[in-house]
Write an enzyme that holds these catalytic residues in place. Structure first.
Site, PDB file in Angstrom:
ATOM      1  N   LYS A   1       0.900  -0.891   0.006  1.00 22.29           N
ATOM      2  CA  LYS A   1       0.482  -0.131   0.516  1.00 22.29           C
ATOM      3  C   LYS A   1       0.788   1.486  -0.172  1.00 22.29           C
ATOM      4  O   LYS A   1       0.682   2.305  -0.600  1.00 22.29           O
ATOM      5  CB  LYS A   1      -1.203  -0.472   1.080  1.00 22.29           C
ATOM      6  CG  LYS A   1      -1.825  -1.132   1.322  1.00 22.29           C
ATOM      7  CD  LYS A   1      -2.745  -0.839   2.920  1.00 22.29           C
ATOM      8  CE  LYS A   1      -2.635  -0.990   4.163  1.00 22.29           C
ATOM      9  NZ  LYS A   1      -1.658  -2.371   4.293  1.00 22.29           N
TER      10      LYS A   1
ATOM     11  N   ARG B   1      -9.544   1.123   9.132  1.00 16.32           N
ATOM     12  CA  ARG B   1      -8.855  -0.557   9.211  1.00 16.32           C
ATOM     13  C   ARG B   1      -9.706  -0.811  10.237  1.00 16.32           C
ATOM     14  O   ARG B   1     -10.147  -2.496  10.682  1.00 16.32           O
ATOM     15  CB  ARG B   1      -7.496  -0.138   9.875  1.00 16.32           C
ATOM     16  CG  ARG B   1      -7.208  -0.477   8.765  1.00 16.32           C
ATOM     17  CD  ARG B   1      -5.466  -0.147   9.906  1.00 16.32           C
ATOM     18  NE  ARG B   1      -4.315  -1.412  10.086  1.00 16.32           N
ATOM     19  CZ  ARG B   1      -3.733  -0.686   9.716  1.00 16.32           C
ATOM     20  NH1 ARG B   1      -3.325   0.391   8.765  1.00 16.32           N
ATOM     21  NH2 ARG B   1      -2.121  -1.386   9.853  1.00 16.32           N
TER      22      ARG B   1
HETATM   23  P1  AMP Z   1       0.821   0.774   8.962  1.00  9.19           P
HETATM   24  O1  AMP Z   1       2.592   1.976   9.223  1.00  9.19           O
HETATM   25  O2  AMP Z   1      -0.055   1.520   8.567  1.00  9.19           O
HETATM   26  O3  AMP Z   1       1.308  -0.915   8.517  1.00  9.19           O
HETATM   27  O4  AMP Z   1       0.202   1.156  10.726  1.00  9.19           O
HETATM   28  C1  AMP Z   1       1.252   0.474  11.893  1.00  9.19           C
HETATM   29  C2  AMP Z   1       0.361   0.665  12.731  1.00  9.19           C
HETATM   30  O5  AMP Z   1      -0.049   1.580  12.749  1.00  9.19           O
HETATM   31  C3  AMP Z   1      -0.453  -0.546  12.985  1.00  9.19           C
HETATM   32  O6  AMP Z   1      -0.471  -1.479  12.943  1.00  9.19           O
HETATM   33  C4  AMP Z   1      -1.444  -0.019  13.694  1.00  9.19           C
HETATM   34  O7  AMP Z   1      -1.351  -0.109  15.757  1.00  9.19           O
HETATM   35  C5  AMP Z   1      -1.526   1.529  13.755  1.00  9.19           C
HETATM   36  N1  AMP Z   1      -2.620   1.975  12.513  1.00  9.19           N
HETATM   37  C6  AMP Z   1      -2.367   2.794  11.946  1.00  9.19           C
HETATM   38  N2  AMP Z   1      -3.421   2.712  11.554  1.00  9.19           N
HETATM   39  C7  AMP Z   1      -4.269   2.653  11.468  1.00  9.19           C
HETATM   40  C8  AMP Z   1      -5.780   2.981  11.705  1.00  9.19           C
HETATM   41  N3  AMP Z   1      -6.367   3.173  10.863  1.00  9.19           N
HETATM   42  N4  AMP Z   1      -6.461   2.541  12.920  1.00  9.19           N
HETATM   43  C9  AMP Z   1      -6.082   1.315  14.046  1.00  9.19           C
HETATM   44  N5  AMP Z   1      -4.846   1.228  14.253  1.00  9.19           N
HETATM   45  C10 AMP Z   1      -3.665   2.377  13.226  1.00  9.19           C
END
Ligand code: AMP
Length: 226
Positions: free
Chosen positions: A21, A96
């Site tokens: 992504k 999410r």
């Molecule tokens: P990512 O960089 O999108 O992989 O997000 C890293 C971490 O941030 C995730 O594993 C969650 O702990 C938190 N996170 C990011 N976006 C969200 C979201 N929309 N809702 C809840 N937690 C989030």
């Protein structure tokens, strides 16, 4: 130069950790002049800055679990209020949960905006652990690399900006990826049906080569924003 767009586009990239992504959002950002809005990046910045939201989110993120909707929505709303998002946004890692998806609908309709496409990057879970475990980025420009799949052409020097410092995310390890995949299937995968029911879902083969995926995504974005 980016392709022109007459109104604000709202695109959502759906897919488990490691689906690509972030990589694809960055490519679309350049090509279409959109703004990548990654709640993961915003939360990591809040953790680094030591804000109240960051302090509350840190341990949850390190455990691979989802940060509460309240915190994420507050961060997202602040970012959406910044003027550069008026050109259009690529939401990467948001929404999410069904609660976040409903809150996004309300936020957009208040601004007379709508989702142009929710694009699901379809991938195999087993491969995601391998992809996420080996990844790292340039500390200066954010260019992505991987121990196995994409090393810089000159050792320890970023291909894009020449930087020599690299970083790995605290949650990009095999153990935490398992928890993140579980959270994805429990809370986020149901959004595929949510957007399918609204007629905005598009599916893309996320196991294809990066450039082939970029071509597929670019065609969708060009079509839905024409
Ligand atoms: P990512 O960089 O999108 O992989 O997000 C890293 C971490 O941030 C995730 O594993 C969650 O702990 C938190 N996170 C990011 N976006 C969200 C979201 N929309 N809702 C809840 N937690 C989030």
């Amino acid at each position: 130069m980016s392709e022109t767009m007459t109104r604000a586009a709202v695109l959502i990239l759906l897919g488990p950790p490691g689906a690509g992504k972030g990589t694809q959002a960055r490519m679309l950002e350049e090509r279409f002049g959109l703004v990548q809005l990654s709640t993961g990046d915003l939360l990591r910045a809040a953790v680094t800055a030591g804000t109240e939201a960051g302090l509350a989110a840190k341990a949850v993120m390190e455990a691979g679990q989802l940060v509460s909707d309240d915190i994420v929505l507050a961060i997202l709303k602040d970012r959406m209020a910044e003027p550069d998002t008026a050109k259009g946004v690529i939401l990467d890692g948001f929404p999410r949960t069904p609660g976040q998806a409903e809150a996004l609908d309300a936020l957009l309709s208040a601004q007379e905006m709508a989702i142009d496409a929710a694009i699901s990057l379809e991938v195999d879970d087993a491969e995601m652990v391998r992809r996420v475990s080996g990844r790292y980025t340039c500390a200066d420009c954010g260019e992505g690399y991987h121990d196995e799949f994409k090393q810089p052409a000159t050792a320890e020097t970023c291909d894009k900006c020449g930087g020599t410092a690299f970083k790995r995310r605290a949650d990009d390890n095999a153990e935490t990826v398992g928890a993140r995949l579980t959270a994805y299937h429990a809370s986020t995968a149901p959004l595929i049906a949510y957007y399918e029911a609204r007629g905005v879902l598009r599916r893309v083969d996320g196991m294809a080569a990066i450039d082939a995926i970029a071509t597929d995504l670019g065609a969708i974005v060009a079509e839905v924003t024409a």
